[in-house]
Design a protein around this motif. Structure first.
Motif, mmCIF file in Angstrom:
data_model
loop_
_atom_site.group_PDB
_atom_site.id
_atom_site.type_symbol
_atom_site.label_atom_id
_atom_site.label_comp_id
_atom_site.label_asym_id
_atom_site.label_seq_id
_atom_site.Cartn_x
_atom_site.Cartn_y
_atom_site.Cartn_z
ATOM 1 N N ARG A 147 -24.782 -62.550 -9.737
ATOM 2 C CA ARG A 147 -24.478 -61.389 -10.582
ATOM 3 C C ARG A 147 -23.189 -60.715 -10.120
ATOM 4 O O ARG A 147 -22.364 -60.296 -10.944
ATOM 5 N N SER A 151 -19.774 -60.543 -12.385
ATOM 6 C CA SER A 151 -19.212 -59.220 -12.680
ATOM 7 C C SER A 151 -17.750 -59.139 -12.269
ATOM 8 O O SER A 151 -16.924 -58.554 -12.979
ATOM 9 N N ASP A 155 -16.418 -58.570 -15.965
ATOM 10 C CA ASP A 155 -16.487 -57.137 -16.253
ATOM 11 C C ASP A 155 -15.167 -56.445 -15.920
ATOM 12 O O ASP A 155 -15.115 -55.482 -15.148
ATOM 13 N N SER A 240 -23.229 -60.656 -17.519
ATOM 14 C CA SER A 240 -22.233 -59.600 -17.669
ATOM 15 C C SER A 240 -22.724 -58.550 -18.661
ATOM 16 O O SER A 240 -22.930 -58.840 -19.839
ATOM 17 N N GLN A 241 -22.876 -57.325 -18.186
ATOM 18 C CA GLN A 241 -23.307 -56.241 -19.058
ATOM 19 C C GLN A 241 -22.264 -55.956 -20.128
ATOM 20 O O GLN A 241 -22.601 -55.670 -21.282
ATOM 21 N N GLU A 242 -20.979 -56.040 -19.763
ATOM 22 C CA GLU A 242 -19.918 -55.774 -20.735
ATOM 23 C C GLU A 242 -19.917 -56.816 -21.847
ATOM 24 O O GLU A 242 -19.732 -56.497 -23.025
ATOM 25 N N ALA A 244 -22.512 -58.527 -22.873
ATOM 26 C CA ALA A 244 -23.713 -58.324 -23.683
ATOM 27 C C ALA A 244 -23.529 -57.185 -24.674
ATOM 28 O O ALA A 244 -23.919 -57.296 -25.848
ATOM 29 N N THR A 245 -22.929 -56.095 -24.225
ATOM 30 C CA THR A 245 -22.697 -54.956 -25.114
ATOM 31 C C THR A 245 -21.812 -55.356 -26.282
ATOM 32 O O THR A 245 -22.078 -55.021 -27.442
ATOM 33 N N ARG A 248 -23.694 -57.860 -28.714
ATOM 34 C CA ARG A 248 -24.705 -57.200 -29.552
ATOM 35 C C ARG A 248 -24.059 -56.476 -30.724
ATOM 36 O O ARG A 248 -24.596 -56.495 -31.849
ATOM 37 N N ARG A 263 -29.362 -61.220 -24.156
ATOM 38 C CA ARG A 263 -30.020 -60.690 -22.958
ATOM 39 C C ARG A 263 -29.079 -60.721 -21.761
ATOM 40 O O ARG A 263 -28.282 -61.655 -21.628
ATOM 41 N N VAL A 264 -29.206 -59.739 -20.877
ATOM 42 C CA VAL A 264 -28.586 -59.809 -19.553
ATOM 43 C C VAL A 264 -29.643 -60.434 -18.650
ATOM 44 O O VAL A 264 -30.568 -59.767 -18.179
ATOM 45 N N GLN A 265 -29.504 -61.734 -18.451
ATOM 46 C CA GLN A 265 -30.565 -62.498 -17.801
ATOM 47 C C GLN A 265 -29.997 -63.770 -17.192
ATOM 48 O O GLN A 265 -29.109 -64.405 -17.762
#
Length: 441
Positions: A147, A151, A155, A240-242, A244-245, A248, A263-265
């Motif tokens: 992770r 990132s 990210d 990566s949360q960025e 995923a956002t 979506r 998913r963040v998975q």
């Protein structure tokens, strides 16, 4: 040979054992080297200290990222010339530190070395640029460490990536078809990326109502294309949360939120299989040698019998002794921390060890060189905005690694392959067409 540039040229040629193929321009405005060649600009003495404390690629990388050195002239030409001198000299090429020590032991170099130490100024190692990956926590390729590594690379801002990748937001090798050679000027990058996504969908034999898993889904381009064009229900996973956002929002804007889930998975955490098909596009390079068998087994377990996997992955050339493989220092510190490449034969073998039947391997090495040159052109065309969105150092990292990678693909130092594998049922009916590459069947 007057001035700092002349003295630096002499030292470099003694260390390399050959004439320097590029010019040098030093901070005192002196120049040395072949006329008309690209010029390596050494802006300050700090660049020398970086090279003295970390001889070789890491010292050069730190100096480049920090802006202590630059290239005046065509970057590709400069890298091509330097590659033949440093990175591609074969087994005869000495290790950087050993080469420096041997060169400094020769009387004719010793005097110049003292000058070099004098030119470098205070004998204090400069701090690495802020863009360098910091020490990572956790065991190599553990969930926590992976992770962090993802990132570091992804990210850095969706707006920055949009400048580089263009509207397709696809961060993997495009597929340049016959139109790329047309007299009217070639297909666009967006066309080539769409064609790549469609090729993968056809290789997977996607049909309406099927369930697709995209491992390492990035900004959602694959699941979006598959749901819109082939009517599948899709799950995309990323660390990566960025990403995923961003994905979506794209999916919601396309009216596909009822058919596509992001998913963040980690792929190791997926428990809701089986799937009819799995795509893994430019993700397996992050898995690592120690975890690749686990990766292959996990994807095999997530597929229905008869299900297909499309594994799109960068590969390196095989080595006589695979234990000597070392990750490139610049890539590890600044681009893909903990990333590892494997020969395509090794990848195919591990997929088969997991139970897959490998049915097709398509080599698309030249396509990645074309793609990278397009990304570099995008970055250079939006340079001021790119540095504003991230940092000047980050933009310099991306420019160097993409340009150098383009040359590596062109020179066949690395390649990229699409491996189609099937979880063939006990009956032996793989469900593929009898004629090769007639993917719809």
């Amino acid at each position: 040979m007057a001035g700092a540039a002349g003295r630096l040229t002499k030292i470099a040629e003694e260390v390399l054992g050959a004439p320097l193929p590029v010019r040098i321009r030093a901070w005192d405005r002196s120049e040395s080297g072949p006329p008309g060649a690209p010029t390596l600009v050494i802006r300050n003495r700090r660049a020398l200290r970086r090279l003295l404390f970390k001889p070789g690629e890491l010292g050069l990388a730190r100096a480049w990222v920090a802006g202590d050195i630059d290239v005046d002239g065509d970057l590709y030409t400069a890298l091509d010339l330097l590659a033949g001198m440093i990175w591609e000299r074969g087994d005869a090429a000495p290790k950087p530190r050993a080469a420096v020590l041997r060169a400094l032991a020769r009387p004719e170099v010793r005097a110049g070395a003292k000058e070099l130490l004098s030119l470098a100024g205070l004998p204090v190692p400069p701090a690495p640029p802020a863009e360098e990956a910091r020490p990572r926590r956790g065991a190599l390729h553990s969930l926590l460490r992976d992770r962090q590594a993802i990132s570091h690379h992804y990210d850095v801002g969706n707006d920055f990536y949009a400048l580089v990748l263009g509207p397709s937001m696809v961060y993997s090798c495009a597929y340049w078809g016959p139109t790329a050679e047309a007299a009217d000027g070639a297909a666009t990058l967006e066309d080539a990326q769409r064609d790549k996504l469609d090729l993968i969908c056809r290789k997977l034999g996607l049909k309406e109502g099927q369930r697709l898993l995209d491992v390492g889904c990035g900004w959602g381009s694959m699941v979006l294309h598959a749901a819109r064009e082939y009517g599948v229900r899709a799950v995309g996973v990323t660390l990566s949360q960025e990403q995923a956002t961003y994905a979506r929002k794209r999916i919601a804007d396309a009216g596909l939120a009822d058919r596509v889930e992001i998913r963040v998975q980690d792929y190791r955490e997926i428990t809701d299989g089986p799937f009819d098909a799995i795509s893994s596009i430019g993700m397996a390079e992050h898995v690592g040698r120690a975890r690749y068998a686990e990766y292959a087994s996990a994807l095999y377990a997530l597929l229905k019998p008869g299900g297909r996997l499309l594994n799109h992955q960068i590969a390196r050339r095989p080595l006589a002794d695979e234990e000597t493989y070392r990750v490139d220092e610049f890539i590890d510190r600044y681009v893909f921390p903990d990333g590892e490449l494997a020969p395509v034969g090794q990848t195919a073998g591990q997929l088969e060890d997991a139970g897959f039947e490998v049915r097709d391997v398509e080599v698309i090495r030249e396509h990645y060189a074309l793609t990278l040159r397009q990304w570099v052109a995008n970055l250079e065309a939006h340079w001021a905005e790119a540095t504003r969105l991230t940092t000047p150092g980050r933009a310099r990292v991306w420019r160097l690694y993409m340009a150098a990678s383009a040359l590596s693909f062109e020179r066949n130092r690395i390649g990229v392959n699409q491996v189609l594998a099937v979880r063939t049922p006990d009956s032996g009916a793989a469900g593929l067409p009898l004629r090769a590459r007639d993917w719809r069947g």
